[in-house]
Write a protein that holds these residues in place. Structure first.
Motif, PDB file in Angstrom:
ATOM      1  N   UNK A 106       2.276  10.724   1.863  1.00 51.89           N
ATOM      2  CA  UNK A 106       1.388   9.714   1.443  1.00 51.89           C
ATOM      3  C   UNK A 106       0.489  10.347   0.573  1.00 51.89           C
ATOM      4  N   UNK A 107      -0.161  11.585   0.701  1.00 51.43           N
ATOM      5  CA  UNK A 107      -1.029  12.341  -0.113  1.00 51.43           C
ATOM      6  C   UNK A 107      -0.706  12.434  -1.550  1.00 51.43           C
ATOM      7  N   UNK A 108       0.783  12.414  -1.810  1.00 50.72           N
ATOM      8  CA  UNK A 108       1.168  12.563  -3.096  1.00 50.72           C
ATOM      9  C   UNK A 108       2.092  11.532  -3.585  1.00 50.72           C
ATOM     10  N   UNK A 109       2.556  10.488  -2.660  1.00 49.58           N
ATOM     11  CA  UNK A 109       3.519   9.401  -3.112  1.00 49.58           C
ATOM     12  C   UNK A 109       3.261   8.347  -2.398  1.00 49.58           C
ATOM     13  N   UNK A 110       3.529   7.212  -3.086  1.00 55.70           N
ATOM     14  CA  UNK A 110       3.177   5.778  -2.343  1.00 55.70           C
ATOM     15  C   UNK A 110       3.878   5.539  -1.336  1.00 55.70           C
ATOM     16  N   UNK A 111       3.284   4.878  -0.364  1.00 52.26           N
ATOM     17  CA  UNK A 111       4.100   4.570   1.116  1.00 52.26           C
ATOM     18  C   UNK A 111       5.091   3.481   0.812  1.00 52.26           C
ATOM     19  N   UNK A 112       6.249   3.916   1.423  1.00 49.29           N
ATOM     20  CA  UNK A 112       7.516   2.886   1.446  1.00 49.29           C
ATOM     21  C   UNK A 112       7.506   1.745   1.898  1.00 49.29           C
ATOM     22  N   UNK A 113       6.648   1.736   3.266  1.00 54.21           N
ATOM     23  CA  UNK A 113       7.004   0.771   4.169  1.00 54.21           C
ATOM     24  C   UNK A 113       5.828  -0.381   3.877  1.00 54.21           C
ATOM     25  N   UNK A 114       6.066  -1.587   3.583  1.00 55.64           N
ATOM     26  CA  UNK A 114       5.102  -2.667   3.481  1.00 55.64           C
ATOM     27  C   UNK A 114       5.414  -4.012   4.092  1.00 55.64           C
ATOM     28  N   UNK A 115       4.525  -4.913   4.274  1.00 51.52           N
ATOM     29  CA  UNK A 115       4.655  -5.930   5.068  1.00 51.52           C
ATOM     30  C   UNK A 115       3.955  -7.252   4.599  1.00 51.52           C
ATOM     31  N   UNK A 124       2.429 -12.047   7.713  1.00 52.83           N
ATOM     32  CA  UNK A 124       2.738 -12.789   8.645  1.00 52.83           C
ATOM     33  C   UNK A 124       3.806 -11.702   9.541  1.00 52.83           C
ATOM     34  N   UNK A 125       3.624 -10.423   9.065  1.00 53.93           N
ATOM     35  CA  UNK A 125       4.408  -9.157   9.672  1.00 53.93           C
ATOM     36  C   UNK A 125       5.692  -8.908   9.407  1.00 53.93           C
ATOM     37  N   UNK A 126       6.292  -9.549   8.185  1.00 54.54           N
ATOM     38  CA  UNK A 126       7.738  -9.404   7.900  1.00 54.54           C
ATOM     39  C   UNK A 126       7.902  -8.318   6.890  1.00 54.54           C
ATOM     40  N   UNK A 127       8.633  -7.541   6.972  1.00 48.21           N
ATOM     41  CA  UNK A 127       8.895  -6.199   6.163  1.00 48.21           C
ATOM     42  C   UNK A 127       9.444  -6.610   4.918  1.00 48.21           C
ATOM     43  N   UNK A 128       8.572  -6.636   3.557  1.00 45.70           N
ATOM     44  CA  UNK A 128       9.022  -7.260   2.599  1.00 45.70           C
ATOM     45  C   UNK A 128       9.529  -6.334   1.468  1.00 45.70           C
ATOM     46  N   UNK A 129       9.692  -5.267   1.714  1.00 44.01           N
ATOM     47  CA  UNK A 129      10.089  -4.267   0.589  1.00 44.01           C
ATOM     48  C   UNK A 129      11.635  -3.894   0.425  1.00 44.01           C
ATOM     49  N   UNK A 130      12.418  -4.850   1.164  1.00 43.46           N
ATOM     50  CA  UNK A 130      13.898  -4.550   1.143  1.00 43.46           C
ATOM     51  C   UNK A 130      14.297  -5.580  -0.172  1.00 43.46           C
ATOM     52  N   UNK A 131      14.710  -5.288  -1.274  1.00 41.95           N
ATOM     53  CA  UNK A 131      14.833  -6.148  -2.313  1.00 41.95           C
ATOM     54  C   UNK A 131      16.081  -5.501  -3.061  1.00 41.95           C
TER      55      UNK A 131
END
Length: 299
Positions: free
Chosen positions: A155-164, A167-174
């Motif tokens: 994460x020091x040099x690339x944005x994190x992949x995990x987002x939510x 309400x706690x739903x993992x919303x980055x699987x599109x």
């Protein structure tokens, strides 16, 4: 000799400082465990519907489609050991429903029993105040699990992949993860295990959850989430047989629970999937609306 000893001491100090700094950095990164724990401490008394489970629930069940006062405590690879802990850890006097996935691998995973998955237990000790393990144990530091520690340092040099979402739903699987979305053979290879001792262990945790809910008159929805045809075709016959027998036994002992099987549901098309056994945002909305139809009216 003194010079050599001095160099060793300086190197040791450098290593200690390096790990101290990087450990502090990693522990302060945003993560769903910390977010969910903080949210629960503030709002748990208002929850009507709670989602537990692994990535199939984290990505596949949307609290915003499950009605008011719903929240997801699901996380990637979460096992029944930690579902059971989280269910009983927070004060939830208004709880009326619990949604628990019963996946192909749900009875066959346990962090503490599988060396390559131990690192997952750290997030509960560090970020969710989980006292299953001591802070001084191997689960009390991120840096004791080098592969996952290195991944988090990226994460020091690339944005994190995990987002939510809130309400706690993992919303980055599109959309689809792959050009050919159906990677069922690879996913089955990752999720197949023949250690039946883990089955017995996980059945005890599941039974504890069902008894806890029954005693408090909380509706339990046990959900088998959709998978692709290729994934289903390559499921290990022994593992599938054990799962089906265990599920039948559970239903016999707990006729009060609601079992919802969408594994081969024809209403889910390829464009509802992110990969062979995970729904994308569109599929998650569809599955959540189906599950909501199985809710009993609130008293």
């Amino acid at each position: 000799m003194k010079r050599f000893t001095g160099h060793i001491l300086l190197f040791s100090i450098f290593v200690i400082v390096f790990f101290a700094v990087t450990e502090t950095y990693v522990e302060h990164l945003p993560n769903p465990s910390r977010y969910k724990h903080k949210w629960m401490l503030q709002h748990s008394r208002d929850i009507h519907t709670l989602v537990l489970g692994n990535s199939h629930a984290f990505y596949g069940l949307r609290p915003d489609s499950l009605g008011k006062h719903a929240f997801s405590l699901a996380q990637v690879s979460q096992t029944y050991r930690y579902d059971n802990y989280l269910l009983t850890h927070y004060d939830m006097p208004s709880l009326r429903r619990v949604v628990i996935p019963f996946s192909y691998m749900s009875l066959w995973e346990d962090f503490e029993s599988q060396d390559d998955k131990r690192f997952n237990a750290v997030r509960y000790r560090l970020y969710m105040d989980c006292d299953i393990h001591s802070r001084l144990s191997r689960y009390g530091l991120e840096c004791l699990h080098i592969p996952s520690f290195k991944t988090k340092l990226k994460s020091l040099y690339q944005p994190p992949q995990l987002t939510w979402d809130s309400l706690g739903w993992g919303n980055h699987y599109k959309g689809h993860r792959f050009k050919d979305w159906d990677n069922g053979v690879e996913r089955i290879a990752e999720n197949t295990c023949h250690d039946t001792s883990l089955v017995r262990l996980n059945l005890r945790f599941l039974e504890d959850m069902l008894n806890w809910c029954q005693h408090r008159h909380v509706q339990v929805l046990l959900v088998i989430t959709p998978v692709s045809p290729v994934y289903f075709k390559h499921e290990d016959s022994f593992q599938r047989q054990v799962n089906r027998k265990c599920l039948a036994d559970i239903q016999h002992r707990h006729p009060e629970i609601t079992c919802m099987d969408y594994e081969q549901d024809g209403r889910f098309a390829p464009d509802d999937f992110y990969d062979a056994d995970h729904l994308n945002d569109k599929g998650a909305g569809k599955l959540s609306s189906f599950i909501r139809s199985g809710f009993l009216p609130l008293p």
